[in-house]
Design an enzyme around this catalytic site. Sequence first.
Site, PDB file in Angstrom:
ATOM      1  N   VAL A  21      26.752  13.248  -8.892  1.00 19.19           N
ATOM      2  CA  VAL A  21      26.019  14.505  -9.001  1.00 19.19           C
ATOM      3  C   VAL A  21      26.354  15.362  -7.793  1.00 19.19           C
ATOM      4  CG1 VAL A  21      23.770  15.578  -9.328  1.00 19.19           C
ATOM      5  CG2 VAL A  21      24.173  13.286 -10.205  1.00 19.19           C
ATOM      6  N   ALA A 115      23.294   4.159   0.811  1.00 17.17           N
ATOM      7  CA  ALA A 115      23.162   5.559   1.216  1.00 17.17           C
ATOM      8  C   ALA A 115      22.256   6.334   0.265  1.00 17.17           C
ATOM      9  CB  ALA A 115      24.541   6.207   1.277  1.00 17.17           C
ATOM     10  N   ASP A 116      22.338   6.040  -1.036  1.00 12.59           N
ATOM     11  CA  ASP A 116      21.517   6.757  -2.002  1.00 12.59           C
ATOM     12  C   ASP A 116      20.032   6.502  -1.771  1.00 12.59           C
ATOM     13  OD1 ASP A 116      21.957   4.087  -2.708  1.00 12.59           O
ATOM     14  OD2 ASP A 116      21.842   4.466  -4.861  1.00 12.59           O
TER      15      ASP A 116
END
Length: 266
Positions: A21, A115-116
């Site tokens: 995204v 990281a997300d």
Amino acid sequence: MTPAPSPFPLLAVDIGNTSSVLGLADEHLNLTHTWRLRTNRELLPDDLALQLHSLLNLDGMTPPRSAVLSSVAPPLGQNYRLALRQHFGIEALEVSAENLPEVRIELDQPSSVGADRLCNLYGAAKYLRDHEYAVVVDFGTSTNFDVVGRGRRFIGGVLATGAQVSADALFARAAKLPRIALEAPATAIGKNTVHALQSGLVFGYAEMVDGLLRRIRAELDAPAIAVATGGFAHTLEGICKGIDAYDETLTLRGMVELWASRAGVG
């Protein structure tokens, strides 16, 4: 004295295992455009630059002047960094536990957090104004339950198999079962194979989510708000009783907030 050039538009790139995204944010830190693409680990830096140029041209957007990058799909993250450096002259801020000293990661191995999930911590900040804790339920290739607290605390969470992964495994093992769309049927009791599969995969998954949320909340010392994000979240909207809010751009917005905190903007 010449003023410093504006760092906007800001590009946020969230690279997941299944989809990626991208979003552009303006000087008010508002997302003005978002795009969702299939993650392709075979793409090289020049491929990614061409793809980004095409998206920007499609919507008539100005090229980004800064970027923040989150990736759980190596080597695509590295290739995106190279694409931004070589074709846009940008050194992207890459999200990791090592470059966020203000975050308290309460895990046995703090460096192992994805990281997300750190981006979700920042995205959940607005929900922590009225709550001590938030549980971000991120529906991706895996379904992550990220438990965060005030003061930028990442407390821990749950990693569960994603709904589509579960469905694909079932279809692979049972050759006679038809592949179906993951959508809720009208009733729990199926009158044909398709409806029975949809009931098990959608309603059954919703019950798993609600059950885990009950267990998580029981272990916390104060109420927690549950916020859903990710591609499968809207399928479960109105079905999961334990989720309080649905926020499609939570992860991207978290990346923008994270970048702003590092850049001293906003």
